[in-house]
Design a protein around this motif. Structure first.
Motif, PDB file in Angstrom:
ATOM      1  N   UNK A 106      41.331  17.151 -41.735  1.00 56.16           N
ATOM      2  CA  UNK A 106      41.194  15.814 -41.872  1.00 56.16           C
ATOM      3  C   UNK A 106      39.680  15.770 -41.612  1.00 56.16           C
ATOM      4  N   UNK A 107      39.181  14.614 -41.850  1.00 56.06           N
ATOM      5  CA  UNK A 107      37.974  14.190 -41.661  1.00 56.06           C
ATOM      6  C   UNK A 107      38.001  12.743 -40.607  1.00 56.06           C
ATOM      7  N   UNK A 108      36.955  12.485 -39.904  1.00 55.89           N
ATOM      8  CA  UNK A 108      37.165  11.315 -39.142  1.00 55.89           C
ATOM      9  C   UNK A 108      35.478  10.726 -39.332  1.00 55.89           C
ATOM     10  N   UNK A 109      35.581   9.528 -39.977  1.00 57.07           N
ATOM     11  CA  UNK A 109      34.502   9.027 -40.257  1.00 57.07           C
ATOM     12  C   UNK A 109      33.804   8.183 -39.289  1.00 57.07           C
ATOM     13  N   UNK A 110      32.807   8.038 -38.593  1.00 53.75           N
ATOM     14  CA  UNK A 110      32.458   7.369 -37.369  1.00 53.75           C
ATOM     15  C   UNK A 110      31.419   6.078 -37.961  1.00 53.75           C
ATOM     16  N   UNK A 111      31.633   5.516 -39.019  1.00 54.42           N
ATOM     17  CA  UNK A 111      30.985   4.241 -39.382  1.00 54.42           C
ATOM     18  C   UNK A 111      31.458   4.209 -40.846  1.00 54.42           C
ATOM     19  N   UNK A 112      32.228   2.865 -40.962  1.00 50.43           N
ATOM     20  CA  UNK A 112      32.762   2.570 -42.437  1.00 50.43           C
ATOM     21  C   UNK A 112      31.835   2.654 -43.436  1.00 50.43           C
ATOM     22  N   UNK A 113      30.578   2.033 -43.268  1.00 52.32           N
ATOM     23  CA  UNK A 113      29.646   1.921 -44.065  1.00 52.32           C
ATOM     24  C   UNK A 113      28.628   3.201 -44.309  1.00 52.32           C
TER      25      UNK A 113
ATOM     26  N   UNK B  64      28.955   7.332 -48.264  1.00 50.98           N
ATOM     27  CA  UNK B  64      28.612   8.896 -48.918  1.00 50.98           C
ATOM     28  C   UNK B  64      30.077   9.507 -48.796  1.00 50.98           C
ATOM     29  N   UNK B  65      31.198   9.385 -48.067  1.00 52.18           N
ATOM     30  CA  UNK B  65      32.351  10.011 -48.010  1.00 52.18           C
ATOM     31  C   UNK B  65      33.033   9.785 -49.429  1.00 52.18           C
ATOM     32  N   UNK B  66      33.109   8.398 -49.630  1.00 51.10           N
ATOM     33  CA  UNK B  66      33.760   8.070 -50.797  1.00 51.10           C
ATOM     34  C   UNK B  66      32.997   8.613 -52.240  1.00 51.10           C
TER      35      UNK B  66
ATOM     36  N   UNK C 246      27.893  -9.611 -48.385  1.00 50.31           N
ATOM     37  CA  UNK C 246      28.324  -9.131 -49.852  1.00 50.31           C
ATOM     38  C   UNK C 246      27.630  -7.781 -50.148  1.00 50.31           C
ATOM     39  N   UNK C 247      26.723  -7.281 -49.512  1.00 45.34           N
ATOM     40  CA  UNK C 247      25.970  -5.958 -49.992  1.00 45.34           C
ATOM     41  C   UNK C 247      26.827  -4.875 -49.450  1.00 45.34           C
ATOM     42  N   UNK C 248      27.419  -4.754 -48.457  1.00 44.94           N
ATOM     43  CA  UNK C 248      28.359  -3.774 -47.854  1.00 44.94           C
ATOM     44  C   UNK C 248      29.630  -3.943 -47.567  1.00 44.94           C
ATOM     45  N   UNK C 249      30.025  -5.287 -47.224  1.00 46.71           N
ATOM     46  CA  UNK C 249      31.434  -5.554 -46.897  1.00 46.71           C
ATOM     47  C   UNK C 249      32.359  -4.881 -48.176  1.00 46.71           C
ATOM     48  N   UNK C 250      32.030  -4.994 -49.475  1.00 46.27           N
ATOM     49  CA  UNK C 250      33.193  -4.182 -50.116  1.00 46.27           C
ATOM     50  C   UNK C 250      33.415  -2.827 -50.137  1.00 46.27           C
ATOM     51  N   UNK C 251      32.259  -2.142 -49.689  1.00 43.68           N
ATOM     52  CA  UNK C 251      32.512  -0.624 -49.345  1.00 43.68           C
ATOM     53  C   UNK C 251      33.210  -0.245 -48.267  1.00 43.68           C
ATOM     54  N   UNK C 252      32.941  -1.383 -47.034  1.00 46.12           N
ATOM     55  CA  UNK C 252      33.729  -1.211 -45.823  1.00 46.12           C
ATOM     56  C   UNK C 252      35.060  -1.424 -46.095  1.00 46.12           C
ATOM     57  N   UNK C 253      35.513  -2.416 -46.648  1.00 41.70           N
ATOM     58  CA  UNK C 253      36.762  -2.732 -46.867  1.00 41.70           C
ATOM     59  C   UNK C 253      37.653  -1.644 -47.683  1.00 41.70           C
ATOM     60  N   UNK C 254      36.802  -0.953 -48.865  1.00 40.86           N
ATOM     61  CA  UNK C 254      37.331   0.215 -49.605  1.00 40.86           C
ATOM     62  C   UNK C 254      37.704   1.433 -48.837  1.00 40.86           C
ATOM     63  N   UNK C 255      36.614   1.722 -47.773  1.00 42.03           N
ATOM     64  CA  UNK C 255      36.963   2.672 -46.676  1.00 42.03           C
ATOM     65  C   UNK C 255      38.069   2.549 -45.928  1.00 42.03           C
TER      66      UNK C 255
END
Length: 141
Positions: free
Chosen positions: A54-61, A66-68, A92-101
């Motif tokens: 398993x991976x644990x990402x400490x920061x959604x953006x 990079x993980x995605x 709007x620049x990073x919110x979609x990535x955070x939500x996808x993560x």
């Protein structure tokens, strides 16, 4: 269990790195093998070819984007950070990535009770949302 912790490149004194180190010690004390890497490093690239459970990402953006981009099929949990929550979700620049993560994560972790309560209103997160209180470790002299 082999755990990969992905944390953004930051000075060691930042909250993300302190949290990563605390999780590293706690998980190793429970008998798990833990590796901490930062995105865009040789260690990160090598970790993607290694065998982790398993991976644990400490920061959604900053760790999640990079993980995605790797397309790794490894299940992962994400801990939302202050910058993810306060401004990031609405940016709007990073919110979609955070939500996808958050959408792809097996678990979404927050260390803030208010954030936990607010995100309970999002049905797609409710079953995967976890509150993990922040902790401190006192050193020795």
């Amino acid at each position: 269990m082999r755990v990969l912790i992905v944390t953004p490149h930051q000075p060691r004194e930042t909250g993300n790195r302190v949290t990563a180190e605390r999780h590293h010690r706690g998980l190793e004390n429970l008998g798990h093998q833990v590796t901490i890497v930062e995105p865009d490093t040789v260690a990160f690239a090598h970790a993607l070819t290694s065998s982790f459970d398993i991976a644990h990402l400490l920061h959604a953006h900053r760790a999640g984007a990079p993980w995605l981009a790797t397309g790794s099929p490894l299940p992962f949990a994400v801990t939302l950070t202050g910058t993810d929550i306060h401004g990031g979700l609405d940016d709007p620049a990073v919110g979609p990535t955070i939500r996808e993560v958050m959408r792809q994560a097996a678990a979404v972790i927050t260390q803030n009770r208010l954030t936990y309560a607010a995100l309970q209103d999002e049905p797609e997160l409710r079953d995967r949302l976890r509150y993990l209180p922040p902790g401190i470790e006192l050193g020795t002299l």
